[in-house]
Design an enzyme around this catalytic site. Structure first.
Site, short mmCIF file in Angstrom:
data_model
loop_
_atom_site.label_atom_id
_atom_site.label_comp_id
_atom_site.label_asym_id
_atom_site.label_seq_id
_atom_site.Cartn_x
_atom_site.Cartn_y
_atom_site.Cartn_z
CE LYS A 13 -2.20 -0.87 3.88
NZ LYS A 13 -1.78 -2.23 4.30
NE ARG A 88 -4.60 -0.88 9.77
CZ ARG A 88 -3.44 -0.40 9.28
NH1 ARG A 88 -3.22 0.88 9.22
NH2 ARG A 88 -2.51 -1.23 8.87
NE ARG A 127 7.24 -3.25 6.15
CZ ARG A 127 5.95 -2.93 6.13
NH1 ARG A 127 5.44 -2.28 5.12
NH2 ARG A 127 5.16 -3.30 7.10
NE ARG A 133 6.65 -1.21 10.03
CZ ARG A 133 5.47 -1.05 9.44
NH1 ARG A 133 5.39 -0.40 8.30
NH2 ARG A 133 4.39 -1.53 9.98
NE ARG A 144 1.65 -5.05 11.03
CZ ARG A 144 2.88 -5.21 10.52
NH1 ARG A 144 3.85 -5.69 11.26
NH2 ARG A 144 3.11 -4.88 9.29
P1 ADP Z 1 0.83 -2.19 7.80
O1 ADP Z 1 0.40 -1.59 6.50
O2 ADP Z 1 2.06 -3.00 7.67
O3 ADP Z 1 -0.28 -2.84 8.55
P2 ADP Z 1 0.93 0.49 8.94
O4 ADP Z 1 2.21 1.21 8.78
O5 ADP Z 1 -0.20 0.92 8.08
O6 ADP Z 1 1.28 -1.04 8.78
O7 ADP Z 1 0.43 0.57 10.46
C1 ADP Z 1 1.27 0.18 11.52
C2 ADP Z 1 0.50 0.15 12.82
O8 ADP Z 1 -0.03 1.46 13.12
C3 ADP Z 1 -0.73 -0.77 12.85
O9 ADP Z 1 -0.41 -2.10 13.11
C4 ADP Z 1 -1.55 -0.11 13.97
O10 ADP Z 1 -1.05 -0.42 15.25
C5 ADP Z 1 -1.30 1.37 13.75
N1 ADP Z 1 -2.34 1.95 12.86
C6 ADP Z 1 -2.14 2.45 11.61
N2 ADP Z 1 -3.30 2.89 11.07
C7 ADP Z 1 -4.27 2.66 12.00
C8 ADP Z 1 -5.67 2.87 12.05
N3 ADP Z 1 -6.35 3.40 11.01
N4 ADP Z 1 -6.34 2.51 13.18
C9 ADP Z 1 -5.70 1.98 14.22
N5 ADP Z 1 -4.39 1.73 14.24
C10 ADP Z 1 -3.65 2.06 13.15
#
Ligand code: ADP
Length: 191
Positions: A13, A88, A127, A133, A144
């Protein structure tokens, strides 16, 4: 243009969001990136978010919603934006609907990247080595994925009912995936 990019963790994404945002001259807003920036700056928001992120859990809706609301009020997002990682949860969908409606606009499209689960774990572990990370260990990745399947995947059908979802095959070269997305999006009229 008001767009969302969705897909399981590791679907690519963030990578695709940058190309789409450049193409449509709108900011790519990644909630994950904003949380990580806050964590590294040691802000109050960062301290709160970190506990959840490290476990692969979602940050509470109230915290996330307020952060997004503030971000899309910024001047650079007035004419449009691409959201990566938001909404989400169903509560976030409703909140976003309210924010967009308030500005008199509507959501133009939801890009859904589809990829194979095993391919994803391999990508995320790679990654983890490159970016270091904290939430890219195998256990946290699996958590996740589970949280995504339970809480976020059901949102796709909500947007499907509105007829704005474009499912894009996320496997293949980055440029190939980008081309598929542009092909799907270029036919959308601006609003
Ligand atoms: P990925 O795409 O690998 O899931 P992101 O970088 O989008 O990771 O998000 C990393 C973390 O940030 C998530 O696992 C969550 O803890 C938090 N996070 C990101 N966006 C949201 C959201 N919309 N609602 C709640 N938590 C979020």
């Amino acid at each position: 243009m008001r767009l969302i990019i969705m897909g399981p963790p590791g679907a690519g994404k963030g990578t695709q969001a940058k190309f789409i945002a450049e193409h449509f001259k709108i900011p790519a807003i990644s909630t994950g990136d904003i949380f990580r920036a806050n964590v590294s700056e040691g802000t109050e928001l960062g301290l709160e978010a970190k506990r959840y992120m490290d476990a692969g859990e979602y940050v509470p809706d109230e915290v996330t919603n307020l952060m997004v609301r503030n971000r899309i009020d910024d001047p650079d997002a007035v004419s449009g934006f691409l959201l990566d990682g938001y909404p989400r949860t169903l509560a976030q969908v409703e909140e976003l609907d309210g924010m967009i409606k308030f500005t008199g606009h509507s959501l133009d499209a939801v890009v859904c990247l589809t990829v194979d689960q095993d391919e994803i774990v391999a990508r995320l572990l790679q990654r983890a080595q490159v970016e270091g990370r904290a939430d890219d260990t195998e256990d946290v990745i699996r958590n996740r994925q589970r949280v995504y399947l339970e809480q976020t995947e059901p949102l796709i059908s909500v947007y499907q009912e509105r007829g704005i979802v474009h499912e894009i095959d996320g496997l293949g070269e980055v440029a190939e995936v980008t081309a598929r997305i542009f092909e799907a999006l270029d036919i959308i009229p601006e609003s």
